[in-house]
Write a protein that holds these residues in place. Sequence first.
Motif, PDB file in Angstrom:
ATOM      1  N   THR A 286       0.825  -1.208   0.000  1.00  0.00           N
ATOM      2  CA  THR A 286       0.000   0.000   0.000  1.00  0.00           C
ATOM      3  C   THR A 286       0.861   1.260   0.000  1.00  0.00           C
ATOM      4  N   THR A 287       1.933   1.246   0.790  1.00  0.00           N
ATOM      5  CA  THR A 287       2.856   2.391   0.801  1.00  0.00           C
ATOM      6  C   THR A 287       3.514   2.564  -0.561  1.00  0.00           C
ATOM      7  N   SER A 288       3.848   1.460  -1.201  1.00  0.00           N
ATOM      8  CA  SER A 288       4.448   1.507  -2.532  1.00  0.00           C
ATOM      9  C   SER A 288       3.460   2.075  -3.542  1.00  0.00           C
ATOM     10  N   GLY A 289       2.207   1.671  -3.420  1.00  0.00           N
ATOM     11  CA  GLY A 289       1.177   2.216  -4.299  1.00  0.00           C
ATOM     12  C   GLY A 289       0.977   3.704  -4.085  1.00  0.00           C
ATOM     13  N   ALA A 290       1.072   4.149  -2.849  1.00  0.00           N
ATOM     14  CA  ALA A 290       0.942   5.573  -2.543  1.00  0.00           C
ATOM     15  C   ALA A 290       2.078   6.366  -3.165  1.00  0.00           C
ATOM     16  N   LEU A 291       3.266   5.783  -3.141  1.00  0.00           N
ATOM     17  CA  LEU A 291       4.416   6.459  -3.752  1.00  0.00           C
ATOM     18  C   LEU A 291       4.201   6.642  -5.249  1.00  0.00           C
ATOM     19  N   ALA A 292       3.630   5.620  -5.882  1.00  0.00           N
ATOM     20  CA  ALA A 292       3.367   5.719  -7.319  1.00  0.00           C
ATOM     21  C   ALA A 292       2.224   6.682  -7.623  1.00  0.00           C
ATOM     22  N   ALA A 293       1.197   6.691  -6.768  1.00  0.00           N
ATOM     23  CA  ALA A 293       0.005   7.496  -7.039  1.00  0.00           C
ATOM     24  C   ALA A 293       0.164   8.959  -6.637  1.00  0.00           C
ATOM     25  N   PHE A 294       0.844   9.196  -5.521  1.00  0.00           N
ATOM     26  CA  PHE A 294       0.903  10.550  -4.966  1.00  0.00           C
ATOM     27  C   PHE A 294       2.303  11.143  -4.915  1.00  0.00           C
ATOM     28  N   GLY A 295       3.308  10.362  -5.270  1.00  0.00           N
ATOM     29  CA  GLY A 295       4.659  10.886  -5.317  1.00  0.00           C
ATOM     30  C   GLY A 295       5.401  10.854  -4.003  1.00  0.00           C
ATOM     31  N   SER A 296       4.792  10.293  -2.961  1.00  0.00           N
ATOM     32  CA  SER A 296       5.477  10.183  -1.665  1.00  0.00           C
ATOM     33  C   SER A 296       5.038   8.898  -0.979  1.00  0.00           C
ATOM     34  N   ALA A 297       5.948   8.318  -0.203  1.00  0.00           N
ATOM     35  CA  ALA A 297       5.647   7.075   0.527  1.00  0.00           C
ATOM     36  C   ALA A 297       4.948   7.445   1.828  1.00  0.00           C
ATOM     37  N   ILE A 298       3.618   7.338   1.835  1.00  0.00           N
ATOM     38  CA  ILE A 298       2.815   7.753   2.995  1.00  0.00           C
ATOM     39  C   ILE A 298       2.641   6.549   3.910  1.00  0.00           C
ATOM     40  N   SER A 299       3.320   6.575   5.052  1.00  0.00           N
ATOM     41  CA  SER A 299       3.285   5.413   5.941  1.00  0.00           C
ATOM     42  C   SER A 299       2.149   5.482   6.955  1.00  0.00           C
ATOM     43  N   ASN A 300       1.548   6.659   7.146  1.00  0.00           N
ATOM     44  CA  ASN A 300       0.427   6.782   8.076  1.00  0.00           C
ATOM     45  C   ASN A 300      -0.872   6.548   7.314  1.00  0.00           C
ATOM     46  N   PRO A 301      -1.634   5.488   7.629  1.00  0.00           N
ATOM     47  CA  PRO A 301      -2.846   5.181   6.854  1.00  0.00           C
ATOM     48  C   PRO A 301      -3.908   6.265   6.933  1.00  0.00           C
ATOM     49  N   VAL A 302      -3.955   7.022   8.033  1.00  0.00           N
ATOM     50  CA  VAL A 302      -4.923   8.115   8.137  1.00  0.00           C
ATOM     51  C   VAL A 302      -4.591   9.199   7.112  1.00  0.00           C
ATOM     52  N   ASP A 303      -3.299   9.561   7.014  1.00  0.00           N
ATOM     53  CA  ASP A 303      -2.881  10.549   6.015  1.00  0.00           C
ATOM     54  C   ASP A 303      -3.168  10.052   4.607  1.00  0.00           C
ATOM     55  N   LEU A 304      -2.977   8.754   4.392  1.00  0.00           N
ATOM     56  CA  LEU A 304      -3.236   8.178   3.070  1.00  0.00           C
ATOM     57  C   LEU A 304      -4.710   8.293   2.702  1.00  0.00           C
ATOM     58  N   LEU A 305      -5.594   7.997   3.640  1.00  0.00           N
ATOM     59  CA  LEU A 305      -7.031   8.095   3.373  1.00  0.00           C
ATOM     60  C   LEU A 305      -7.427   9.512   2.976  1.00  0.00           C
ATOM     61  N   GLN A 306      -6.851  10.510   3.639  1.00  0.00           N
ATOM     62  CA  GLN A 306      -7.221  11.894   3.377  1.00  0.00           C
ATOM     63  C   GLN A 306      -6.745  12.368   2.001  1.00  0.00           C
TER      64      GLN A 306
END
Length: 489
Positions: A286-306
């Motif tokens: 999921t963190t890897s997907g966030a890096l691809a989608a948003f340009g940063s590795a978001i490790s906090n799931p709450v921040d990712l949801l927002q």
Amino acid sequence: MKKERAAMANDLMVKDPELYNVDLAPIAKEKRRWTWVNYSTIWMGMVHNIVAYETAAALLSQGFSVAQALLAVIIANAILVLAMWLNGVAGAKYGLPFPVLIRSAFGYKGAQIPVLLRAFVAIFWFAVQSYAGSLAINALFGLLIPGWNSLSQYAFLGLQANVAIAFGLFWILHALVISHGMERIRHFELWAGPMVIIMGLIAVVWAVNAAHGLGPLFTEPSHLSPAAFDAAFPLAVTGLIGVWATLVLNIPDFTRFAKSQRDQVVGQAIGLPITAILFALISIITTSGALAAFGSAISNPVDLLQRFHNPLILVFGALTLIVATLSVNVGANVVSPAYDLVNLFPRKLHFVSAGILAIALGVLFVPWMWFNNATTIYDVLGAIGGALGPVAGLMLADFYVVRNQHYDVEQFFERSGDFRYQNGWNLRGLMAFGVGLLGAFIGLFIPSLHVLYTYSWFVGIVASFVSYALLMRPYVVATVIPEPQEAEL
């Protein structure tokens, strides 16, 4: 529960009320109803939480490759499940909780030292996890309630007003779950754990789709030199063990409800290492997907949801995180201090009232000061492992070496029994505990021995095990003690 307490009232008149009450008494075999399914689901609920999610992702931020991070998770959880199997046997065999069993190694008075230590650690983690869950509630309310986020301009002791309200509401949810004791907890975990896994797998599907594969983190090499990796890897394993160091001690609090030894062994084998590795993979993908989608590795799931700005995703995601955090907190961080506090004040507290007191004390730890500092958290995890490892070493040595896997249950509740030692203190046990602590922490004070602190949990458990076994040789049981009659206690 009320009928059971009334039925045992006569026993309370006979047993020492400073050592015995209904919640500390052995559970009769016919009342032990937990199967391997219960142990699997309760571990699912405890393993899948915000802090564990961030812990796996934090290894990548420290320079580990995905393979190296997963190896650390696998090794740590293999060691953990072995320790929990071994320490859970006595609980399943005799139906006794940790605060009672530990009297054998420390004496009925000396036992309060490890009991207080473990309670302190569990309440600390309750506070940290509660703050993590309150952030999910705050994010949800920020979406649903107009003007909610404007409350952040007000703060007290560094905590924003909106987060403080969310923290209070999450506290109330904990109180509701524990209000009917261990049976409610068992039923809650039956659905909470699997629910979190399902939502995690949905997150993986999104991440793979967003990254058109496993994502950039899986192709990223390690950023650690061989020497740096050799230094960081054992610290990571010790830190991961430190997350569950309290459970290694208080696993008898759960296995005392097991229908059989097989149920606790199989259930923990499925629930701990397998789901922990799966959740680490979910976190990393999921963190890897966030890096691809948003340009940063978001490790906090709450921040990712927002980041999604999608009300439906945020609502379901936040509810899942709330359930996940509530699940781990109740199982890992409320059950243990509840029994510990009952053991300290058996005349005044029972399991539910002690659980409420434990979560009230958790607020005093001001967890918002800790949560966002990954370096400090790992330092704390290492210290926790170093402090609790020696207690586990004593318990294992006492049960398997000194007592030959046999306890006379009556003796746990008598001041003049086997565990009186010197006025309630087992000085040999305290010396072995001191040896374990010295081995675990000496590397902090003598630079040339720093490597010992890197392996603090392992050093502590081995040093205390060996020293206790040697010091207690005069007490080694030479004859087999008759099996206890649980129903008569």
